[in-house]
Design a protein around this motif. Structure first.
Motif, PDB file in Angstrom:
ATOM      1  N   CYS A 208     -68.244   4.470  89.828  1.00  0.00           N
ATOM      2  CA  CYS A 208     -69.289   3.497  89.489  1.00  0.00           C
ATOM      3  C   CYS A 208     -70.121   3.985  88.301  1.00  0.00           C
ATOM      4  O   CYS A 208     -70.447   3.214  87.381  1.00  0.00           O
ATOM      5  N   ARG A 211     -68.026   3.646  85.173  1.00  0.00           N
ATOM      6  CA  ARG A 211     -67.948   2.245  84.733  1.00  0.00           C
ATOM      7  C   ARG A 211     -69.266   1.804  84.097  1.00  0.00           C
ATOM      8  O   ARG A 211     -69.274   1.072  83.105  1.00  0.00           O
ATOM      9  N   MET A 212     -70.378   2.246  84.654  1.00  0.00           N
ATOM     10  CA  MET A 212     -71.663   1.904  84.065  1.00  0.00           C
ATOM     11  C   MET A 212     -71.806   2.504  82.659  1.00  0.00           C
ATOM     12  O   MET A 212     -72.258   1.833  81.719  1.00  0.00           O
ATOM     13  N   ARG A 215     -69.668   0.495  80.336  1.00  0.00           N
ATOM     14  CA  ARG A 215     -70.305  -0.770  79.966  1.00  0.00           C
ATOM     15  C   ARG A 215     -71.410  -0.551  78.933  1.00  0.00           C
ATOM     16  O   ARG A 215     -71.538  -1.322  77.975  1.00  0.00           O
ATOM     17  N   GLU A 216     -72.192   0.491  79.116  1.00  0.00           N
ATOM     18  CA  GLU A 216     -73.233   0.786  78.140  1.00  0.00           C
ATOM     19  C   GLU A 216     -72.636   1.120  76.777  1.00  0.00           C
ATOM     20  O   GLU A 216     -73.164   0.697  75.741  1.00  0.00           O
ATOM     21  N   ARG A 218     -69.692   0.063  75.612  1.00  0.00           N
ATOM     22  CA  ARG A 218     -69.181  -1.186  75.018  1.00  0.00           C
ATOM     23  C   ARG A 218     -70.322  -2.037  74.470  1.00  0.00           C
ATOM     24  O   ARG A 218     -70.202  -2.631  73.392  1.00  0.00           O
ATOM     25  N   HIS A 219     -71.419  -2.096  75.227  1.00  0.00           N
ATOM     26  CA  HIS A 219     -72.567  -2.876  74.748  1.00  0.00           C
ATOM     27  C   HIS A 219     -73.134  -2.274  73.459  1.00  0.00           C
ATOM     28  O   HIS A 219     -73.478  -3.008  72.512  1.00  0.00           O
ATOM     29  N   LYS A 222     -70.770  -3.099  70.624  1.00  0.00           N
ATOM     30  CA  LYS A 222     -70.868  -4.514  70.262  1.00  0.00           C
ATOM     31  C   LYS A 222     -72.125  -4.776  69.447  1.00  0.00           C
ATOM     32  O   LYS A 222     -72.094  -5.512  68.442  1.00  0.00           O
TER      33      LYS A 222
END
Length: 515
Positions: A208, A211-212, A215-216, A218-219, A222
């Protein structure tokens, strides 16, 4: 037995057995089991800043063993480990219900399995048979906050800590001999073996967290891409008469021409041109064509700037070449007998190297300057060759051909305008239909008559332009005939000149023989 109260924890119950390599030291430690240790100020197991307040601050240690920092590296909160070749010396640890005696320092360190990712759970084997869960918590809560203790019926348990770095502190206790109170019973003592344990809950929390973090990341990427992405071009409006009128004004402005020509191209590609809007589009295309002269003037100005830059570069290169010549002259003067004998061998070598290097650079710059001058001479010869009569005739022919092409283009444009007017007349006729003759119909008739008159005038203009085109063609044919005539005359004159030269040579030869 492993399934009794262990839940999701996978264990390894293999107990570590160590052989005694130094019986004397080990006997000394065992003799002290029933004795009160010597009261020396020992070192605290962990510092108060790491929030492990459980240990007694008045720890004691065996005589002759120097105190060390007992912390083992975990998540960057502990110091680096000692060298592997130096045995780790540990202290005696006193708790309220038990005492922990360190292993023989000459023995190899306890072995551990590979650490699972996100490990917060440890396996503790070799516990005394009479050890309770409270005693285990009393010993291991000094390493950090304990979230769960799962004790088996046998002499092992699993302990789950709140953070990962606390596991490293618990691993430090591996190899200690644990004694409950002051009893010497076998059931009240045991050698601890602490190792990493693989638990599904730890692995799930670690996944978890990963994955967090992903995600951070990828953000963040982006946001960085959005920040670096160039702005999108503005949307092009749809065609309307009002927008077309505004675009026609923009096409006349030099500063807004690039934007306006893009809109015009998009409209034409979309198929906005029809019978009604053909004249308006033709005027906009004509406005775009009017910028050709401006662009040619800008090109000529840039070419002039380039010529000036070339001239300044040539002058600078000439000055550099002059200085190179002076430097080479200095080196040549230094190599003469009068000055050369006074230099040492190393100085002569350096002067010779410098002279060769300067000559190479001078020759390279000289070749570059000669190349620029050759290019200028070739351009001058091209300009001189343009004064030939045959080239003049070719220029006149090309000018006439260009003029004829321009007349043809104008003829085509007039023909297209005539077709547009005819289409408008047909549309007006269709709109008129079978309506009664009113004032509007009368005005339409007047418009039709006016359009017919304009069509007749344009037809007359077209006929006059065709006559001019025929005249130009006839003039072009006459010029070609004159060119062929002049070429024939030129050949005749060349033959006469050649025959005259031959006669002159023969007469000169006869006179020389007569003399």
């Amino acid at each position: 037995a492993a399934a009794d109260g262990l839940g999701s924890i996978a264990i390894d119950t293999t107990q570590l057995n160590m052989s005694v390599t130094d019986p004397t030291a080990w006997a000394t430690a065992m003799n002290n089991l029933g004795m009160v240790p010597v009261g020396l100020a020992g070192q605290q197991l962990v510092t108060d800043s790491i929030c492990v307040p459980g240990f007694d601050p008045s720890l004691s240690m065996m005589t002759g063993i120097t105190p060390i920092n007992p912390m083992i590296p975990g998540m960057g909160l502990v110091p680096p480990p000692p060298p592997t070749d130096v045995p780790v010396v540990k202290e005696i640890i006193h708790c309220k219900s038990c005492t922990l005696f360190p292993p023989n320092p000459n023995l190899p360190p306890p072995s551990t399995r590979e650490r699972p990712p996100g490990c917060k759970t440890v396996f503790v084997g070799g516990l005394p048979e009479n050890a309770t869960e409270e005693i285990i918590q009393e010993v291991f809560e000094q390493c950090g906050d304990i979230t769960a203790i799962r004790k088996s019926k046998k002499n092992f348990c699993h302990i789950r800590f709140a953070e990962e770095f606390m596991v490293d502190k618990a691993i430090y206790l591996s190899g200690y001999r644990m004694r409950l109170g002051s009893s010497t019973d076998k059931k009240d003592s045991g050698r601890l073996h602490v190792d990493f344990a693989q638990a599904r809950d730890d692995f799930y929390e670690w996944e978890c967290k990963q994955r967090m973090l992903a995600r951070e990341e990828r953000h963040r990427r982006k946001m960085e891409e959005d920040r670096l992405r160039p702005p999108s071009p503005p949307a092009i409006m749809h065609y309307s008469e009002h927008e077309a009128a505004l675009l026609a004004e923009k096409l006349k402005d030099d500063s807004k021409f690039s934007e306006a020509i893009t809109v015009l191209l998009t409209w034409i590609e979309r198929g906005e041109v029809n019978r009604r809007s053909a004249n308006q589009f033709y005027s906009m295309v004509q406005s775009a064509n009017s910028h050709v002269r401006r662009l040619m003037n800008e090109k000529a100005a840039h070419e002039q700037e380039m010529e000036q830059a070339k001239e300044s570069f040539k002058n600078a290169l000439t000055g550099i070449l002059t200085q190179f010549e002076q430097i080479v002259a200095v080196f040549n003067a230094s190599t003469r007998q009068k000055a050369w004998d006074h230099f040492s061998k190393a100085q002569r070598k350096n002067i010779d190297i410098w002279r060769k290097h300067s000559e190479e650079l001078r020759n390279a710059h000289s070749e570059q300057l000669m190349g620029i001058r050759r290019e200028e001479e070739m351009e001058m010869s091209d300009d001189d060759s343009g004064d030939n009569p045959s080239k003049k005739l070719r220029v006149d022919d090309s000018a006439l051909a260009a003029q004829a092409y321009a007349l043809k283009e104008e003829n085509d444009s007039l023909r297209w305008q005539l077709d547009a007017y005819r289409n408008e007349v047909e549309l007006l006729k269709q709109e008129k239909g079978q309506l009664f003759r009113t004032e509007e119909s009368l005005t339409k008739d007047q418009q039709l008559q006016f359009l017919q008159q304009t069509m007749q005038g344009m037809q007359q203009q077209l006929l006059s332009i065709q006559e001019e085109l025929n005249n130009k063609k006839s003039e072009l044919e006459q010029a070609k005939e004159e060119q062929t005539h002049t070429q024939a005359m030129l050949k005749v004159l060349q033959e006469q000149l050649k025959s005259a030269k031959e006669l002159a040579e023969i007469n000169g030869h006869d006179e020389s023989q007569a003399n």
